[in-house]
Design a protein around this motif. Structure first.
Motif, PDB file in Angstrom:
ATOM      1  N   PRO A   1       0.790  -1.262  -0.011  1.00  0.00           N
ATOM      2  CA  PRO A   1      -0.064  -0.041  -0.088  1.00  0.00           C
ATOM      3  C   PRO A   1       0.674   1.282   0.070  1.00  0.00           C
ATOM      4  O   PRO A   1       0.315   2.376  -0.270  1.00  0.00           O
ATOM      5  CB  PRO A   1      -0.769  -0.169   1.253  1.00  0.00           C
ATOM      6  CG  PRO A   1       0.180  -0.921   2.328  1.00  0.00           C
ATOM      7  CD  PRO A   1       0.743  -1.994   1.320  1.00  0.00           C
ATOM      8  N   LEU A   2       2.196   1.094   0.128  1.00  0.00           N
ATOM      9  CA  LEU A   2       3.033   2.213   0.290  1.00  0.00           C
ATOM     10  C   LEU A   2       3.970   2.640  -0.867  1.00  0.00           C
ATOM     11  O   LEU A   2       4.448   3.577  -1.030  1.00  0.00           O
ATOM     12  CB  LEU A   2       3.625   2.186   1.960  1.00  0.00           C
ATOM     13  CG  LEU A   2       2.919   2.241   2.993  1.00  0.00           C
ATOM     14  CD1 LEU A   2       3.861   2.036   4.240  1.00  0.00           C
ATOM     15  CD2 LEU A   2       2.316   3.257   3.041  1.00  0.00           C
ATOM     16  N   ALA A   3       4.391   1.646  -1.250  1.00  0.00           N
ATOM     17  CA  ALA A   3       5.654   1.615  -2.327  1.00  0.00           C
ATOM     18  C   ALA A   3       5.384   2.579  -3.360  1.00  0.00           C
ATOM     19  O   ALA A   3       6.158   3.211  -3.756  1.00  0.00           O
ATOM     20  CB  ALA A   3       5.645  -0.036  -3.281  1.00  0.00           C
ATOM     21  N   SER A   4       4.220   2.865  -4.035  1.00  0.00           N
ATOM     22  CA  SER A   4       4.227   3.847  -5.106  1.00  0.00           C
ATOM     23  C   SER A   4       4.031   5.201  -4.517  1.00  0.00           C
ATOM     24  O   SER A   4       3.064   5.355  -3.680  1.00  0.00           O
ATOM     25  CB  SER A   4       3.193   3.404  -5.987  1.00  0.00           C
ATOM     26  OG  SER A   4       2.863   4.392  -6.931  1.00  0.00           O
ATOM     27  N   PRO A   5       4.793   6.247  -5.203  1.00  0.00           N
ATOM     28  CA  PRO A   5       4.644   7.592  -4.981  1.00  0.00           C
ATOM     29  C   PRO A   5       3.301   8.020  -5.399  1.00  0.00           C
ATOM     30  O   PRO A   5       2.677   9.070  -4.674  1.00  0.00           O
ATOM     31  CB  PRO A   5       5.719   8.219  -5.745  1.00  0.00           C
ATOM     32  CG  PRO A   5       6.651   7.091  -5.902  1.00  0.00           C
ATOM     33  CD  PRO A   5       6.123   6.050  -6.155  1.00  0.00           C
ATOM     34  N   THR A   6       2.234   7.466  -6.105  1.00  0.00           N
ATOM     35  CA  THR A   6       1.210   7.711  -6.477  1.00  0.00           C
ATOM     36  C   THR A   6       0.113   7.624  -5.184  1.00  0.00           C
ATOM     37  O   THR A   6      -1.068   8.199  -5.313  1.00  0.00           O
ATOM     38  CB  THR A   6       0.548   6.854  -7.710  1.00  0.00           C
ATOM     39  OG1 THR A   6       0.392   5.575  -7.256  1.00  0.00           O
ATOM     40  CG2 THR A   6       1.710   6.913  -8.863  1.00  0.00           C
ATOM     41  N   GLY A   7       0.289   6.725  -4.250  1.00  0.00           N
ATOM     42  CA  GLY A   7      -0.464   6.520  -3.449  1.00  0.00           C
ATOM     43  C   GLY A   7      -1.453   5.390  -3.673  1.00  0.00           C
ATOM     44  O   GLY A   7      -2.340   4.835  -2.842  1.00  0.00           O
ATOM     45  N   TYR A   8      -1.322   4.799  -5.006  1.00  0.00           N
ATOM     46  CA  TYR A   8      -2.119   3.559  -5.311  1.00  0.00           C
ATOM     47  C   TYR A   8      -1.274   2.282  -4.665  1.00  0.00           C
ATOM     48  O   TYR A   8       0.148   2.406  -4.759  1.00  0.00           O
ATOM     49  CB  TYR A   8      -2.220   3.613  -6.775  1.00  0.00           C
ATOM     50  CG  TYR A   8      -3.297   4.279  -7.327  1.00  0.00           C
ATOM     51  CD1 TYR A   8      -3.677   5.444  -6.719  1.00  0.00           C
ATOM     52  CD2 TYR A   8      -3.763   3.950  -8.699  1.00  0.00           C
ATOM     53  CE1 TYR A   8      -4.725   6.065  -7.419  1.00  0.00           C
ATOM     54  CE2 TYR A   8      -4.861   4.754  -9.371  1.00  0.00           C
ATOM     55  CZ  TYR A   8      -5.284   6.042  -8.617  1.00  0.00           C
ATOM     56  OH  TYR A   8      -5.971   6.756  -9.159  1.00  0.00           O
ATOM     57  N   PRO A   9      -2.205   1.382  -4.418  1.00  0.00           N
ATOM     58  CA  PRO A   9      -1.523  -0.078  -4.053  1.00  0.00           C
ATOM     59  C   PRO A   9      -0.521  -0.525  -5.217  1.00  0.00           C
ATOM     60  O   PRO A   9      -0.984  -0.203  -6.417  1.00  0.00           O
ATOM     61  CB  PRO A   9      -2.696  -0.918  -3.723  1.00  0.00           C
ATOM     62  CG  PRO A   9      -3.740  -0.024  -3.319  1.00  0.00           C
ATOM     63  CD  PRO A   9      -3.243   1.295  -4.244  1.00  0.00           C
ATOM     64  N   PHE A  10       0.646  -1.305  -5.114  1.00  0.00           N
ATOM     65  CA  PHE A  10       1.462  -1.486  -6.126  1.00  0.00           C
ATOM     66  C   PHE A  10       2.074  -2.933  -5.828  1.00  0.00           C
ATOM     67  O   PHE A  10       2.340  -3.211  -4.884  1.00  0.00           O
ATOM     68  CB  PHE A  10       2.603  -0.630  -6.188  1.00  0.00           C
ATOM     69  CG  PHE A  10       3.328  -1.000  -7.485  1.00  0.00           C
ATOM     70  CD1 PHE A  10       3.151  -0.345  -8.712  1.00  0.00           C
ATOM     71  CD2 PHE A  10       4.629  -1.694  -7.300  1.00  0.00           C
ATOM     72  CE1 PHE A  10       3.910  -0.772  -9.699  1.00  0.00           C
ATOM     73  CE2 PHE A  10       5.432  -1.837  -8.311  1.00  0.00           C
ATOM     74  CZ  PHE A  10       5.248  -1.253  -9.705  1.00  0.00           C
ATOM     75  N   LYS A  11       1.850  -3.929  -6.871  1.00  0.00           N
ATOM     76  CA  LYS A  11       2.283  -5.250  -6.792  1.00  0.00           C
ATOM     77  C   LYS A  11       3.867  -5.334  -6.816  1.00  0.00           C
ATOM     78  O   LYS A  11       4.359  -4.994  -7.664  1.00  0.00           O
ATOM     79  CB  LYS A  11       1.699  -6.071  -7.495  1.00  0.00           C
ATOM     80  CG  LYS A  11       0.150  -6.308  -7.622  1.00  0.00           C
ATOM     81  CD  LYS A  11      -0.170  -7.412  -6.354  1.00  0.00           C
ATOM     82  CE  LYS A  11      -1.442  -7.939  -6.711  1.00  0.00           C
ATOM     83  NZ  LYS A  11      -2.466  -7.048  -6.621  1.00  0.00           N
ATOM     84  N   VAL A  12       4.492  -5.884  -5.751  1.00  0.00           N
ATOM     85  CA  VAL A  12       5.952  -5.893  -5.574  1.00  0.00           C
ATOM     86  C   VAL A  12       6.451  -7.359  -5.368  1.00  0.00           C
ATOM     87  O   VAL A  12       5.777  -8.031  -4.259  1.00  0.00           O
ATOM     88  CB  VAL A  12       6.518  -5.245  -4.445  1.00  0.00           C
ATOM     89  CG1 VAL A  12       7.997  -5.275  -4.573  1.00  0.00           C
ATOM     90  CG2 VAL A  12       6.163  -3.782  -4.632  1.00  0.00           C
ATOM     91  N   ALA A  13       7.003  -8.096  -6.413  1.00  0.00           N
ATOM     92  CA  ALA A  13       7.349  -9.301  -6.063  1.00  0.00           C
ATOM     93  C   ALA A  13       8.733  -9.646  -4.988  1.00  0.00           C
ATOM     94  O   ALA A  13       9.402  -8.534  -5.046  1.00  0.00           O
ATOM     95  CB  ALA A  13       8.087  -9.978  -7.409  1.00  0.00           C
ATOM     96  N   GLN A  14       8.241 -10.565  -4.294  1.00  0.00           N
ATOM     97  CA  GLN A  14       9.340 -10.488  -3.261  1.00  0.00           C
ATOM     98  C   GLN A  14      10.570 -11.343  -3.734  1.00  0.00           C
ATOM     99  O   GLN A  14      10.550 -12.835  -3.414  1.00  0.00           O
ATOM    100  CB  GLN A  14       8.625 -10.994  -1.912  1.00  0.00           C
ATOM    101  CG  GLN A  14       7.549 -10.478  -1.569  1.00  0.00           C
ATOM    102  CD  GLN A  14       7.897  -8.927  -1.049  1.00  0.00           C
ATOM    103  OE1 GLN A  14       8.345  -8.813  -0.050  1.00  0.00           O
ATOM    104  NE2 GLN A  14       7.476  -7.851  -1.855  1.00  0.00           N
ATOM    105  N   LEU A  15      11.629 -10.968  -4.356  1.00  0.00           N
ATOM    106  CA  LEU A  15      12.470 -11.633  -5.134  1.00  0.00           C
ATOM    107  C   LEU A  15      13.871 -11.190  -4.645  1.00  0.00           C
ATOM    108  O   LEU A  15      13.957  -9.901  -4.626  1.00  0.00           O
ATOM    109  CB  LEU A  15      12.410 -11.578  -6.616  1.00  0.00           C
ATOM    110  CG  LEU A  15      13.434 -12.479  -7.302  1.00  0.00           C
ATOM    111  CD1 LEU A  15      13.083 -14.025  -7.190  1.00  0.00           C
ATOM    112  CD2 LEU A  15      13.404 -11.908  -8.677  1.00  0.00           C
ATOM    113  N   ALA A  16      14.801 -12.043  -4.215  1.00  0.00           N
ATOM    114  CA  ALA A  16      16.162 -11.614  -3.490  1.00  0.00           C
ATOM    115  C   ALA A  16      16.829 -10.723  -4.700  1.00  0.00           C
ATOM    116  O   ALA A  16      16.891 -10.970  -5.801  1.00  0.00           O
ATOM    117  CB  ALA A  16      16.908 -12.856  -3.356  1.00  0.00           C
ATOM    118  N   GLY A  17      17.420  -9.724  -3.994  1.00  0.00           N
ATOM    119  CA  GLY A  17      18.193  -8.721  -5.085  1.00  0.00           C
ATOM    120  C   GLY A  17      17.650  -7.471  -5.555  1.00  0.00           C
ATOM    121  O   GLY A  17      18.024  -6.740  -6.446  1.00  0.00           O
TER     122      GLY A  17
END
Length: 465
Positions: A331-347
């Motif tokens: 819910p925080l990643a994107s500066p737009t304020g929209y939820p954003f899908k982030v794959a939890q991948l090493a590196g």
């Protein structure tokens, strides 16, 4: 699949398979500039630029960014102009030319359809990107992440090479302010060319209320809709009502967030369903509900023709099929304020250890938010820039918490990371939809590489009627 993931190679491959291939228009000028600096393998970009209607513009771009040899490893990319309300001439020329190049190459050698996808949230490059795409004969325009009510009128104007404008959303704007983006095609083409083909416009929506509003708008009526569920990759619409988070800190979606397809059917406009629809069964389901078909992203993002870095694709396929990778709706990643899908991948940016090593910065500026200063001029702030800078520009400290630089992260994921002297390369951000594992398990159960055509064949294997 923004920032070069859905580039001309992927769009062309999908179009050659008989479907609509769509290129991403996000940060498209940066993509052209960096690919030229990487040596333009195969010479495709320069070949396309040679067909740009304004030779002087094309030559300036090649002279500025192409050096005849690939950029040496560890050498930073040359900077490009950032988006602004009143953009520099170089920014406008680069955006128009880049959009032209991507569409031209995607349409080369076949008569299939090609579209371009833009975000309403990223307003400042929109007019230039649309014009470049239309000069190359783009067939469809798709716009989401907002209310794209002004796009149809802009397409009408650009098809006749007329000057056009687009309202710019400015925080703190006063009723008497006029912060409109203006674009004059004569900046690119001096003569009076023949009218262009006007592309069809699809609004990407996640609400039947918005669909009804656009369908009844004399100015903003689209040709049809793409209806996107919150399991889709990339940005998702925020849940309606008060935000509730799960135990894992992800937004909770409920019945209010479901699109009423009966309302869509009654509007009488074509629509496609997106978000978890990348399978034969979901295609049949979509058609049974009145949809023309489906939009698919994540399965294509991991195929050979996509712009994602090859090693990143290989790692993602292995981790997904081994059931080791989680995709988090942040819910925080994107500066737009929209939820954003982030794959939890090493590196990657899904790895806290990798993120902890990165210094906050905003040097590309595509997700900056314009705000009105007390003297009536415009400033620009980004929730992913250094916190002290954001606060100095009137932002709230809480609004910067947890934000990631999507511009730099997504370019890094596409194999074009900026290199910082003494700090190394930017950390990639990988975004995928929640349901990508099902398609991947059917197409490449051994986690091996596959083609865009394999995705199309898999989904169409259960097509009906």
């Amino acid at each position: 699949m923004g920032v070069a993931v859905s580039g001309w190679r992927l769009a062309r491959a999908v179009s050659l398979s008989g479907q609509l291939g769509v290129i991403s228009g996000t940060a498209i000028g940066v993509v052209l500039a960096r690919r030229l600096q990487d040596g333009d393998p195969g010479g495709h970009l320069r070949r396309a630029l040679a067909r740009f209607p304004n030779r002087a513009v094309a030559e300036r771009i090649v002279e500025r960014y192409f050096r005849g040899e690939p950029r040496r490893p560890g050498t930073p990319y040359r900077a490009v102009p950032v988006p602004r309300w009143r953009p520099s001439r170089l920014f406008t020329e680069l955006t128009v030319a880049a959009s032209f190049v991507e569409v031209l190459l995607a349409k080369e050698g076949h008569d299939g359809s090609v579209g371009i996808n833009l975000l309403e949230k990223i307003q400042m490059p929109t007019l230039a990107a649309l014009y470049g795409a239309m000069l190359a004969g783009v067939d469809w325009v798709l716009v989401g992440a907002g209310i794209p009510v002004h796009i149809p009128a802009v397409l009408d104007d650009l098809a006749r090479h007329r000057p056009c404008s687009l309202p710019l959303t400015v925080s703190g704007a006063q009723p008497t302010d006029d912060f409109r983006m203006h674009f004059d095609p004569r900046l690119i083409i001096n003569e009076r060319p023949a009218p262009l083909e006007r592309p069809r416009f699809l609004a990407i929506i996640s609400s039947h209320v918005l669909a009804s509003h656009l369908a009844r708008s004399e100015e903003g009526r689209p040709w049809g809709f793409v209806v996107e569920d919150p399991v889709a990759g990339g940005h998702n619409a925020p849940p309606r009502g008060r935000l509730t988070l799960s135990d894992s800190g992800e937004p909770v979606y409920g019945p209010r967030d479901a699109v009423d397809l009966e309302v869509l059917r009654e509007l009488g406009l074509p629509f496609w369903l997106a978000g978890g629809y990348g399978s034969p069964a979901k295609l049949r389901e979509a058609r049974a509900q009145g949809a023309r078909g489906v939009q698919v992203g994540s399965a294509f993002a991991l195929c050979e023709e996509s712009g994602l870095d090859a090693e990143l694709k290989d790692a993602a396929r292995r981790e997904i099929l081994a059931a080791r990778m989680r995709i988090r709706t942040d819910p925080l990643a994107s500066p737009t304020g929209y939820p954003f899908k982030v794959a939890q991948l090493a590196g990657t940016a899904g790895d806290p250890a990798a993120v902890a090593l990165r210094r906050r910065r905003c040097d590309l500026g595509y997700l900056t938010s314009p705000y009105r200063r007390e003297d009536g001029t415009l400033g620009y702030r980004c929730a992913a820039e250094p916190v002290e800078d954001y606060i100095a520009k009137g932002g709230e400290e809480s609004g910067a918490d947890g934000r990631m630089c999507l511009c730099n992260g997504l370019l890094a994921a596409a194999g074009m990371p900026q290199v910082r002297p003494g700090l190394g390369a930017e950390v990639p951000i990988l975004t995928l939809g929640d349901e990508v594992g099902e398609a991947l398990g059917a197409i490449a159960p051994d986690a091996g590489r596959y083609q865009a055509r394999d995705v199309v064949d898999y989904i169409m294997s259960g097509a009906v009627g």
